[in-house]
Design an enzyme around this catalytic site. Sequence first.
Site, PDB file in Angstrom:
ATOM      1  CB  ALA A  60      -0.991  -0.167   1.603  1.00  0.00           C
ATOM      2  CG  HIS A  61       2.233   3.070  -3.271  1.00  0.00           C
ATOM      3  ND1 HIS A  61       1.935   1.699  -4.517  1.00  0.00           N
ATOM      4  CD2 HIS A  61       2.068   4.297  -4.176  1.00  0.00           C
ATOM      5  CE1 HIS A  61       1.299   2.518  -4.741  1.00  0.00           C
ATOM      6  NE2 HIS A  61       1.707   3.340  -5.287  1.00  0.00           N
TER       7      HIS A  61
END
Length: 387
Positions: free
Chosen positions: A222-223
């Site tokens: 996740a970013h």
Amino acid sequence: MEINKSSAPTPYSILCVVGARPNFMKMAPIIEAFAALGPEINVCLVHTGQHYDVAMNHQYFEALGIPQPDINLDVGSGSHTTQTANVMLRFESVLDTKNPSAVLVVGDVNSTLACALVAVKKGIPVIHVEAGLRSFDRAMPEEINRVLTDQISELLFITERSGRENLLREGISKHRIRFVGNVMIDTLHHNLKKAVPVSKILKNSDSEKFLTGHDGYGVLTAHRPSNVDDPDTLRSLLEIAIKISAQLPIIFPMHPRTRDMIQKFGLNKILDVPTVLQLPPMGYLEMLGLMKDARVVLTDSGGIQEETTALGVPCITLRDNTERPITVDEGTNTIAGLDSAKILTIFDEVMLTGGKAGRTPELWDGQASTRIAAEVLDWLKNGYPNK
């Protein structure tokens, strides 16, 4: 800014731009395909420095066999506006010095749009690899970069047929569009045998016993700002991962942005469970090793949606949309957003049946870069017929 003089001029010069790690995976096979054409095309590689982690960049360049950049603009971090402006300012002098036959950009990062804008304003044709992808979500900075880059490009290479429809709808001539397949999959095919096995990754992290007694593992990445920049959203994402890890241990290579936000919001203790393994950012070969043997991958990355489809690994996308619909229509990807109930339902199906089987999309055969190189050379020899 460091500029190295290129070798003796050849009939055509292509200035290839990379700025962020997703670009590296896309550019590696293209540079190799141009080199296979011999002396007819001279490539100058420009790294804008948008992703400026020297160690991580070196790791990717070395793993993918990319030559060191001829030019590094060293723009570093900043807001979208600051970063784009700095790339434009520094890239202009490069074009004045090099005067290339064309500028080739890949993907949808800030560097892609910035360099395309400078080139087109100087009358230098732009080639866009991975054109036509649309999420139809203008709140995503990448969507703005995609749409504007496509509008000013002279030659547009698409990864799936839906890209052609998107471009035609936006008024782009069909004569500028080429369907060639997906260069990300070229890189995957080329490196699959070199992928680092999960056993070695865990050994290197002193977590050899993490998977003991478990039937496989999942991977979480996740970013995106929409997922990690809001404390409530990030908390929800982490809590979902913990629920899933009660059935399947989760390996979580943590993006620097995500790590910083977890610390900023004081969420570190949420992940203090034995079934979630936090790791530092992974190199390409390590991530490939993690993904290929995973039972499921949860992600908000567009590239990982493509890679899991090519690998036949079920993917749960933690977004409400995707610019890569073929990964849903034909591949192993399912869009879930951050709806906890929906994610858990999809995950249960994966555990019960193995998840979506999918199939390999058309022209995702590892030869996209070869087709691109041939098309570019033909286009140059014919005097930019679409210009």
